[in-house]
Design a protein around this motif. Structure first.
Motif, mmCIF file in Angstrom:
data_model
loop_
_atom_site.group_PDB
_atom_site.id
_atom_site.type_symbol
_atom_site.label_atom_id
_atom_site.label_comp_id
_atom_site.label_asym_id
_atom_site.label_seq_id
_atom_site.Cartn_x
_atom_site.Cartn_y
_atom_site.Cartn_z
ATOM 1 N N UNK A 87 0.914 -1.354 -0.056
ATOM 2 C CA UNK A 87 0.065 -0.082 -0.133
ATOM 3 C C UNK A 87 1.037 1.238 -0.006
ATOM 4 N N UNK A 88 2.049 1.081 0.298
ATOM 5 C CA UNK A 88 2.882 2.326 0.440
ATOM 6 C C UNK A 88 2.651 3.481 1.162
ATOM 7 N N UNK A 89 1.759 2.900 2.323
ATOM 8 C CA UNK A 89 1.307 3.914 3.220
ATOM 9 C C UNK A 89 0.251 5.200 2.651
ATOM 10 N N UNK A 90 -0.310 4.739 1.668
ATOM 11 C CA UNK A 90 -1.428 5.614 1.226
ATOM 12 C C UNK A 90 -2.917 4.986 1.485
ATOM 13 N N UNK A 91 -3.674 6.020 1.881
ATOM 14 C CA UNK A 91 -5.024 5.741 2.176
ATOM 15 C C UNK A 91 -5.775 6.311 1.057
ATOM 16 N N UNK A 92 -6.806 5.326 0.448
ATOM 17 C CA UNK A 92 -7.580 5.521 -0.701
ATOM 18 C C UNK A 92 -9.163 5.510 -0.052
ATOM 19 N N UNK A 93 -9.841 6.626 -0.877
ATOM 20 C CA UNK A 93 -11.104 6.605 -0.793
ATOM 21 C C UNK A 93 -11.759 7.028 -2.276
ATOM 22 N N UNK A 94 -12.965 6.438 -2.267
ATOM 23 C CA UNK A 94 -13.473 6.582 -3.630
ATOM 24 C C UNK A 94 -15.068 7.056 -3.374
ATOM 25 N N UNK A 95 -15.591 7.893 -4.033
ATOM 26 C CA UNK A 95 -16.872 8.450 -3.811
ATOM 27 C C UNK A 95 -17.717 7.834 -5.284
ATOM 28 N N UNK A 96 -18.763 6.994 -5.031
ATOM 29 C CA UNK A 96 -19.179 6.574 -6.309
ATOM 30 C C UNK A 96 -20.906 6.379 -6.078
ATOM 31 N N UNK A 97 -21.773 7.470 -6.887
ATOM 32 C CA UNK A 97 -23.079 7.187 -6.580
ATOM 33 C C UNK A 97 -23.588 6.702 -5.273
ATOM 34 N N UNK A 98 -23.323 7.561 -4.512
ATOM 35 C CA UNK A 98 -23.622 7.512 -3.097
ATOM 36 C C UNK A 98 -23.063 6.660 -2.126
ATOM 37 N N UNK A 99 -22.190 5.569 -2.590
ATOM 38 C CA UNK A 99 -21.298 4.714 -1.771
ATOM 39 C C UNK A 99 -19.945 5.536 -1.508
ATOM 40 N N UNK A 100 -19.438 5.225 -0.353
ATOM 41 C CA UNK A 100 -18.136 5.536 0.000
ATOM 42 C C UNK A 100 -17.166 4.489 0.457
#
Length: 376
Positions: free
Chosen positions: A171-184
């Motif tokens: 993961x390299x210390x990276x936090x990921x977040x996706x917003x998609x059609x109401x989902x998180x």
């Protein structure tokens, strides 16, 4: 007859144990009510994003887990549903980490160890008489009802699905977040800075939550990989999946003569910003400061004293609650004009310079409001 304890804390979760340790350092006699979970309860797969202020507090209490269980976040990558994207970097802020992803059970274990070696704290199985009762029982508190508190609750039509996974790529210390059609969808780095494990928090609409819990692990992994665009390669579940309902809630009163609320017993926010436990730990620290700074003639359960704590914390909690609520509602709108506007806003924010830096510093806890010392 004098009460056997100065403070009785009902609830021995992270906030309750932290507060007990803070008060014990002030030589207060603390009773900590710890009701063990049912023997059949499942391991807690959640992880928390703790900011610099929370880390500094837990370090002072010698309760910070080792790096294997407290992974520094070097960067955050947040993506919208129409090409919007915002990136944050610890290097850009000249700090060691934007946050730390901390596992629940190791943190609880470190706090329990600190409590065990603190002579001023006695672990109880039932509440006892005290000058002050602090309610840290979480969102489902029964003691809150005993004090006649109205818990004003707004339920979201969502549940958060949580699990832990091993990934093909580090993961390299990276936090990921996706917003998609109401989902998180959030993937939080775990297992140290060089690890390849992640904690999943996937906030989805109610019907879909049931489906994600019911499908086979293989099908779940395939859907998750598709939802995150194979950002970390192949993924394999290492725990069971669990889910809980999402809500925004605020107690109409946080205190009265001889009692006070803290943590989730006082407030809940949507988890998309990862600030829930940070708010609770700030409650504990602020309450300890208020009690420490009280006039010599004022008792621990004095209502006017406790209102200083409520005033000091409520503004921050309300600001975070409305921020997360606004983001949830914005990304829940499927209409094309709204989708275009929010993603245009994300791209603009990513290039905003000072505004972006200010927001990052707020989230990191560097701008925590100083305790107001007005006397009333």
């Amino acid at each position: 007859m004098a009460a056997p304890y100065d403070v009785c804390i009902r609830g021995a979760g992270i906030v309750g144990r932290t507060l007990a340790l803070l008060l014990a350092r002030d030589r207060l006699r603390v009773g900590l009510v710890d009701v063990p979970p049912p023997a059949a309860s499942r391991p807690d797969v959640r992880a928390y994003a703790l900011n610099a202020a929370s880390r500094e507090l837990l370090l002072r209490l010698r309760a910070w887990p080792d790096e294997q269980h407290a992974t520094p976040v070097a960067a955050m990558d947040v993506r919208g549903d129409e090409g919007g994207r915002v990136r944050f970097s610890a290097a850009d802020e000249n700090v060691p980490a934007l946050a730390w992803i901390v596992e629940v059970e190791p943190l609880l274990a470190r706090l329990a160890e600190a409590v065990r070696f603190q002579a001023q704290i006695e672990v109880l199985t039932a509440p006892q008489a005290s000058a002050l009762t602090v309610v840290c029982e979480g969102r489902a508190s029964s003691t809150r009802d005993e004090f006649g508190v109205n818990f004003e609750l707004t339920s979201y039509p969502q549940r958060a699905v949580a699990a832990r996974l091993d990934c093909e790529n580090p993961h390299g210390g990276v936090a990921h977040q996706w917003f998609d059609d109401g989902d998180v969808l959030g993937l939080l780095p775990m297992g140290g800075s060089q690890g390849n494990s992640v904690a999943l928090v996937w906030s989805v609409q109610e019907p879909r939550a049931d489906e994600l819990l019911a499908i086979t692990p293989q099908e779940f992994q395939m859907r998750l990989q598709a939802a995150c665009g194979n950002a970390l390669g192949a993924m394999k579940l290492t725990t069971e999946r669990m889910a809980w309902p999402l809500q925004r809630a605020l107690a109409d009163r946080w205190c009265g003569a001889g009692w006070v609320l803290a943590g989730d017993a006082a407030h809940n926010v949507h988890p998309l910003a990862g600030q829930g436990l940070n708010l609770g730990l700030a409650d504990a620290e602020t309450l300890a400061q208020v009690l420490h700074a009280r006039e010599y003639w004022r008792g621990l359960g004095d209502e006017k004293l406790l209102r200083r704590y409520e005033r000091a914390r409520k503004a921050d909690v309300l600001a975070m609650a409305w921020t997360t609520d606004g983001l949830q509602r914005l990304f829940a709108q499927p209409a094309e004009p709204v989708a275009w506007l929010r993603n245009w806003g994300m791209r603009g924010f990513d290039r905003s310079g000072p505004i972006k830096r200010w927001v990052v510093r707020q989230a990191m806890g560097h701008a925590r409001n100083l305790l107001r010392t007005e006397k009333s």
